[in-house]
Each structure stands twice: as structure tokens, then as C-alpha cells.
Enzyme design. Structure first.
Site, PDB file in Angstrom:
ATOM      1  N   ASP A  92      50.590  13.008   3.051  1.00 39.18           N
ATOM      2  CA  ASP A  92      49.668  11.905   3.326  1.00 39.18           C
ATOM      3  C   ASP A  92      48.744  11.695   2.137  1.00 39.18           C
ATOM      4  OD1 ASP A  92      48.421  14.463   4.054  1.00 39.18           O
ATOM      5  OD2 ASP A  92      46.710  13.229   4.665  1.00 39.18           O
ATOM      6  N   GLU A 159      46.445  16.220   5.696  1.00 38.70           N
ATOM      7  CA  GLU A 159      45.459  17.009   4.948  1.00 38.70           C
ATOM      8  C   GLU A 159      44.252  16.161   4.584  1.00 38.70           C
ATOM      9  OE1 GLU A 159      43.189  18.794   1.799  1.00 38.70           O
ATOM     10  OE2 GLU A 159      44.331  16.919   1.626  1.00 38.70           O
TER      11      GLU A 159
END
Length: 457
Positions: A92, A159
């Protein structure tokens, strides 16, 4: 055929064009885990990573907690008696922010002056591809597979949004993730040409503070001068968070000293993009201020836009505060200290409310032992004889504490692809392609060295 450092160097050089092409394909996928963003690109990102790992012959699964973002796990069994290495990264990325500040489309990778620009090009899709490059260098997925260690690749999908599901994912897959060495490819190097191991990171405490002074807005002319407005009251409260030198004024926070590493002020000013004439804040060495002392920043304030603000006293105002805490501190006690400070310094009887958004623990790693020696030797070879340095990081990777708790016997190596000019989380994020090649080689050499170190047990 015996694998040697020279053969690994040649293999990395051979694989780099394909690795870069795959990196660019990943950068084109705008996988953002933040609330309010389309989740479909995040799904595409996870499955693109899964396909890359399957091509290497790994046993792959896409896992998630409930409806949470997808993580990817790939496993390659260890040869008899060999250690296992967990390779971590995340797929991500941060939101782009103000698009007008980007010099090119953030999701269309572009090379300029030896750097590859694009959101996630450095943080952390290059981390994923460094893992892929190292495995390809050993022939994974071919009949000539020579990988000398077991590998578990773990690529999470949130994250940047706080890794909320990570503890549950690690608990669910604990048996298959158990490793001798954990490589977390989400940090950076000391400088272009100077590799580093990250051995300390600050923790984080993010919260909202609300100031209330009125039941509702009132006329600024009729009541101004006797009645405080919430925004002025909030500004005065926020100003108490630092002393006259710019040091954090909250009592009870841990403060320490960093490694004896010189960080020239002019270099730091340049890397930060500080405007001419603007002073630095705080006291002490730069590395202490960044790595082992607390910092507090005001990230945002809720209030009327200036073009739309009426002539009225605000009844309520709110700010978002981000506090970074030093290694050795505790998020809960640091939060209590911040709340106590805000309560103590609220002026004019204003009502104060503080709400925790999220927190994360700092960490300090004892970077000694055979696997850390293996990593340093790999870095020195990849950077043509330059010794790596141990650094701290002012940012936070709270999940490292989770890994340490879940896998207490593993050596945790915090590495990365970023350099001081990567601008992760900012417009025009980029990856230095020459350094990326060294990172890929260093990881292949690391796996080679870990196998040799493990064989001496």
C-alpha cells in the site's frame, strides 16, 4: 554450480531490467488503504505481488482479517539444516496529496536524472522488488533454483494506514512465519553511497485536542474583547507545547542520546528543504533531536476557511497533534503526560477534550550477532567497500515491536531502499536507481551470508 558473490552480482545485473519493469507496473497501481479511497486498486496490488511470487515458485496465499486490506504471504522451504529468513515489505502507498505539487503523474513512473519518480516508487514497492530481485538472482522459479535458505515473503497492505490488522495476521500465520532472521525493507540508508542498518526508531502518539468556550458562535464586535474565541485559545494552548528554544515542553517524556554520527547542519537543511533564514528548532545534536528526543507537531486545525469565515467568535476549535517519542518511552505514559500538559495549560477556563487516534511503540535493536555481521558484510560488498553505519530514524514503524514480541528469537534487520532525497510521503517521491541496484545486490548477498552463518551453528 556454486553461488559466489561475483555470480550474484552478475545475476542481479542480469535481472535488473525486468525488476525495474515490474516495479513500474506496481507503481501504476494506486493501492491506498486509507478510509474513503477505492479498495479495488489495493486488491489489484496484492494480486500483482502474489503473481510475482508465484512466478518464483513460492507457495502463495492472499490473507486478510475480516474485510481488511489484503496481505500476501509466499513460502519457499529451507534446505535441510538451513535457516529461514522472513522478508517484509508493504504494497500500500500514501495518498498523493496536492496533485499540483507533483511534477509528473504520481502513478505513472518517470525517470529523471537517475531517479524513478512515482508514489510508492521508494516506499515501499521498491522494497518488494528488492526481495523479488534477490530471489531471482538465485534462480527461484527455474530448474536452477539455488536458494540456500528458507524464505517467507510477507507483504502487508495497510502499513501506511497503521497496520491495524498486522498483529492478528501474525498470530494467525505464526507457525509459517517463524524465522531465524526478519528483514524489514521499509527504512533507508544514511546517504547516497553509504549503506545503513536502522537500529532505533521513535514511537508515535497521535491525538485530537478540542477547545470549547461558548455554547454557539457570537458576534465578534459585540462580544470580542471580553469573550475568548476558541481558535485563539487553541493557538495559545498549542504554543505551550514547546519552550523558547523549540524543545518539547511536556514533562515526563524520555530523552536520550543517539549514536556518535555527524549530521552536518547544512546537509540537514538541504535535505529538509528549509527556507533560507528559517531557524532550526530544539537544542543538541541533530541526530539527538531526530532520533532520541521527543517531537511534537500540529498536523491540522479545524476551523472556517479564511475566505468563508464570518465575523464571529468560534465556540469550538480542534487540532490534530502528532508526538514522536524516544526509544525507551511508553506510548501510554507519554499520552498521559501530554494530556496532563494540555489540561494544565488551558487558559481562561476553556474546556479541553483530548482523544487518542493511535499510538505505537518506539524500539531500539541490539544489532549484534552473526546475522547482523552477515548483513554488514553484504552491505560492504554491495557498496564496493563502504562500511555501513548504524542509524536511528525519527519516524515510526510500530509493528517492529509486534514482530519482536511474536518472534523473540529472530534477528530483526531493518533495511530499506530510501535515501535522504526520496521524499517518501511527499509530492515527487522517487527512487535512486543506482542505490536500488546496490540494495538488490545487498539482499542477495545477505541471503548468501545468512546461509553461511547458519551453517556454523
Amino acid at each position: 554450480m556454486t553461488t559466489t558473490p561475483d555470480r550474484l552480482r552478475a545475476a542481479i545485473e542480469r535481472e535488473l531490467p525486468g525488476v525495474r519493469a515490474d516495479l513500474e507496473r506496481l507503481v501504476r497501481i494506486p493501492g491506498i488503504a486509507f478510509d474513503g479511497f477505492d479498495s479495488a486498486p489495493l486488491e489489484r496490488s496484492a494480486h500483482a505481488v502474489a503473481d510475482l511470487l508465484r512466478d518464483l515458485g513460492l507457495e502463495v496465499q492472499v490473507s486478510r482479517v475480516g474485510e481488511g486490506p489484503p496481505a500476501v504471504i509466499g513460502r519457499h522451504p529451507a534446505p535441510p539444516g538451513a535457516p529461514t529468513v522472513l522478508l517484509y515489505a508493504h504494497h500500500d502507498v500514501q495518498p498523493t496529496g496536492d496533485l499540483s505539487r507533483w511534477e509528473s503523474d504520481p502513478f505513472e513512473p518517470v525517470e529523471r536524472d537517475g531517479r524513478l519518480y512515482g508514489r510508492g516508487a521508494a516506499d515501499d514497492k521498491a522494497g518488494i522488488m528488492a526481495h523479488i530481485a534477490a530471489l531471482r538472482a538465485f534462480g527461484c522459479g527455474t530448474a536452477d533454483d539455488r536458494l540456500p535458505v528458507g524464505v517467507v515473503v510477507f507483504v502487508e497492505g495497510e502499513e501506511e494506514f497503521g497496520s491495524h490488522d498486522l498483529p492478528a495476521l501474525l498470530a494467525e500465520h505464526r507457525a509459517e512465519l517463524t524465522s531465524d532472521v526478519i528483514v524489514i525493507a521499509d527504512s533507508g540508508n544514511w546517504d547516497i553511497g553509504v549503506p545503513a542498518l536502522t537500529t532505533s526508531l521513535r514511537g508515535i502518539v497521535n491525538c485530537f485536542v478540542t477547545v470549547q468556550v461558548l455554547e454557539s458562535a457570537v458576534h465578534s464586535g459585540m462580544f470580542g474583547g471580553a469573550v475568548p474565541d476558541a481558535l485563539t485559545t487553541l493557538c495559545r494552548l498549542l504554543a505551550t507545547l514547546h519552550d523558547a528554544d523549540g524543545d518539547v515542553a511536556v514533562e515526563g517524556l524520555v530523552r536520550g542520546q543517539a549514536a556518535p554520527l555527524d549530521y552536518p547542519v547544512e546537509r540537514f537543511r538541504s535535505e529538509a528543504g528549509l527556507l533560507d533564514g528559517v531557524d532550526l528548532i530544539g537544542t543538541g545534536r541533530i541526530v539527538d533531536r531526530l532520533w532520541t528526543k521527543p517531537s511534537i507537531s500540529v498536523l491540522g486545525v479545524d476551523g472556517p476557511r479564511t475566505a468563508e469565515a464570518p465575523n464571529a467568535l468560534l465556540p469550538e476549535a480542534r487540532a490534530k497533534i502528532s508526538m514522536r517519542i524516544a526509544p525507551g518511552d511508553d506510548p501510554e505514559s507519554a499520552y498521559r503526560a501530554l494530556v496532563a500538559h494540555l489540561d494544565k495549560h488551558a487558559e481562561w477556563g476553556a474546556r479541553i477534550g483530548v482523544t487518542l487516534e493511535h499510538d505505537g511503540s518506539p524500539c531500539a535493536i541490539d544489532a549484534t550477532g552473526k546475522y547482523f555481521d552477515a548483513a554488514r558484510a553484504a552491505f560492504k560488498t554491495a557498496w564496493d567497500g563502504t562500511d555501513p553505519v548504524d542509524i536511528g530514524v525519527g519516524g515510526s514503524i510500530p509493528f517492529i515491536a509486534t514482530f519482536r514480541e511474536m518472534f523473540p528469537r529472530a534477528s530483526i534487520l531493518v533495511t530499506g531502499v530510501e535515501d535522504p532525497y526520496a521524499k517518501a510521503h511527499s509530492p515527487n517521491e522517487s527512487l535512486h536507481l543506482g542505490e536500488f541496484a546496490r540494495v538488490c545486490l545487498a539482499e542477495a548477498l545477505l541471503l548468501h551470508n545468512v546461509a553461511a552463518a547458519g551453517a556454523t551453528t
